[in-house]
Design a protein around this motif. Structure first.
Motif, PDB file in Angstrom:
ATOM      1  N   TRP A  12       0.856  -1.186   0.000  1.00  0.00           N
ATOM      2  CA  TRP A  12       0.000   0.000   0.000  1.00  0.00           C
ATOM      3  C   TRP A  12       0.893   1.237   0.000  1.00  0.00           C
ATOM      4  CZ3 TRP A  12      -5.470  -0.468   1.031  1.00  0.00           C
ATOM      5  CH2 TRP A  12      -5.885  -1.784   1.323  1.00  0.00           C
ATOM      6  N   GLY A  13       0.789   2.063  -1.032  1.00  0.00           N
ATOM      7  CA  GLY A  13       1.593   3.280  -1.077  1.00  0.00           C
ATOM      8  C   GLY A  13       1.184   4.135  -2.251  1.00  0.00           C
ATOM      9  N   THR A  14       1.601   5.385  -2.229  1.00  0.00           N
ATOM     10  CA  THR A  14       1.177   6.313  -3.269  1.00  0.00           C
ATOM     11  C   THR A  14       2.306   7.164  -3.841  1.00  0.00           C
ATOM     12  OG1 THR A  14      -1.072   6.341  -2.393  1.00  0.00           O
ATOM     13  CG2 THR A  14      -0.438   8.205  -3.776  1.00  0.00           C
ATOM     14  N   ALA A  18       7.091   5.949  -1.507  1.00  0.00           N
ATOM     15  CA  ALA A  18       6.582   4.572  -1.547  1.00  0.00           C
ATOM     16  C   ALA A  18       7.112   3.822  -2.766  1.00  0.00           C
ATOM     17  CB  ALA A  18       5.057   4.581  -1.544  1.00  0.00           C
ATOM     18  N   THR A  37      -2.957   1.602  -4.420  1.00  0.00           N
ATOM     19  CA  THR A  37      -2.512   2.986  -4.415  1.00  0.00           C
ATOM     20  C   THR A  37      -3.720   3.884  -4.629  1.00  0.00           C
ATOM     21  OG1 THR A  37      -0.872   4.519  -5.329  1.00  0.00           O
ATOM     22  CG2 THR A  37      -1.963   3.047  -6.893  1.00  0.00           C
ATOM     23  N   ASN A  38      -3.530   5.173  -4.461  1.00  0.00           N
ATOM     24  CA  ASN A  38      -4.624   6.110  -4.669  1.00  0.00           C
ATOM     25  C   ASN A  38      -4.961   6.212  -6.154  1.00  0.00           C
ATOM     26  OD1 ASN A  38      -5.283   6.898  -2.029  1.00  0.00           O
ATOM     27  ND2 ASN A  38      -3.521   8.246  -1.948  1.00  0.00           N
ATOM     28  N   SER A  87       0.470  -7.255   4.836  1.00  0.00           N
ATOM     29  CA  SER A  87       0.380  -5.982   4.122  1.00  0.00           C
ATOM     30  C   SER A  87       1.531  -5.110   4.584  1.00  0.00           C
ATOM     31  CB  SER A  87      -0.939  -5.265   4.411  1.00  0.00           C
ATOM     32  OG  SER A  87      -1.985  -5.792   3.644  1.00  0.00           O
ATOM     33  N   VAL A  89       2.765  -1.074   4.347  1.00  0.00           N
ATOM     34  CA  VAL A  89       2.259   0.262   4.043  1.00  0.00           C
ATOM     35  C   VAL A  89       3.392   1.273   4.106  1.00  0.00           C
ATOM     36  CG1 VAL A  89       0.650   2.078   4.763  1.00  0.00           C
ATOM     37  CG2 VAL A  89       0.004  -0.322   5.021  1.00  0.00           C
ATOM     38  N   TYR A  92       0.617   5.531   2.232  1.00  0.00           N
ATOM     39  CA  TYR A  92      -0.551   5.258   1.389  1.00  0.00           C
ATOM     40  C   TYR A  92      -1.395   6.513   1.176  1.00  0.00           C
ATOM     41  CZ  TYR A  92      -5.018   3.396  -0.221  1.00  0.00           C
ATOM     42  OH  TYR A  92      -6.171   3.173  -0.933  1.00  0.00           O
ATOM     43  N   ASN A 110       4.049  -1.044   8.827  1.00  0.00           N
ATOM     44  CA  ASN A 110       4.194   0.303   8.302  1.00  0.00           C
ATOM     45  C   ASN A 110       5.653   0.719   8.435  1.00  0.00           C
ATOM     46  OD1 ASN A 110       3.525   3.021   7.509  1.00  0.00           O
ATOM     47  ND2 ASN A 110       3.496   3.589   9.662  1.00  0.00           N
TER      48      ASN A 110
END
Length: 192
Positions: A12-14, A18, A37-38, A87, A89, A92, A110
């Motif tokens: 999970w990252g943007t 990330a 991702t976003n 998961s 992160v 994110y 995280n």
């Protein structure tokens, strides 16, 4: 323990931080089963719709990528069907619900760019520099619902040079965090 390359994990990252972390993981043989991702956003003067840096990297490596507007039951079902073990992160950009945090067998880790509990939140590198800190670091924590408050799995300190820029410090922390995760992952999975 499962071999790292057999570990089924969601990433999970943007932003760039990330994608740079993800590149280090992939180079080390840790390729996610899925990336979240976003959504693409309008950027620049022409407001051209642009994918996130993480989505661009996922596309380069032909890794399945999802860009949900919101986290819903459909996304949870996809992750359940993939039988995700873990998961990971990194920036994110949205708070994950407990249903997502607790879904994987080994939970959700995280990578945070400060020595928690100092500088929780979205701008720890800037905070360390603005406050004149002489050291900072990276923390890998097991996520819980509360922001940057889960159990600390590992952390590493780095000295802040008087002449270092935000860009240089961030690059050093990205490398430190990714390599720390790679290092601790086998023991974490084995419950050591």
């Amino acid at each position: 323990m499962q071999e790292n390359n057999k570990l089924k994990f969601a990433f999970w990252g943007t932003p760039d931080v990330a994608s740079e972390t993800l590149q280090i993981l992939i180079t080390a043989g840790l390729t996610p089963s899925i990336i979240i991702t976003n959504p693409d956003r309008a950027k620049g003067r022409g407001l051209e719709t642009t994918p996130t840096p993480v989505k661009m990297l996922a596309t380069k490596y032909n890794i399945r990528v999802l860009t949900p507007e919101k986290i819903d039951n459909e996304l949870i079902k996809i992750l359940q069907d993939l039988e995700i073990d873990l998961s990971i992160v990194v920036a994110y950009g949205s708070i994950l619900p407990e249903s997502i945090i607790n879904l994987p067998k080994y939970g959700t880790l995280n990578i945070h760019y400060s020595l928690l509990p100092k500088y929780r939140g979205a701008s720890p590198v800037e905070s360390a520099l603005l406050n004149g800190d002489t050291k900072t670091g990276v923390t890998i924590q097991k996520m819980i619902k509360k922001l940057d408050a889960g159990d600390i799995i590992a952390n590493r300190e780095i000295i802040i040079s008087e002449i270092i820029s935000k860009i240089e410090l961030r690059k050093n922390l990205i490398e430190l965090g990714a390599h720390l995760l790679i290092q601790i992952l086998p023991d974490y999975i084995n419950g050591i």
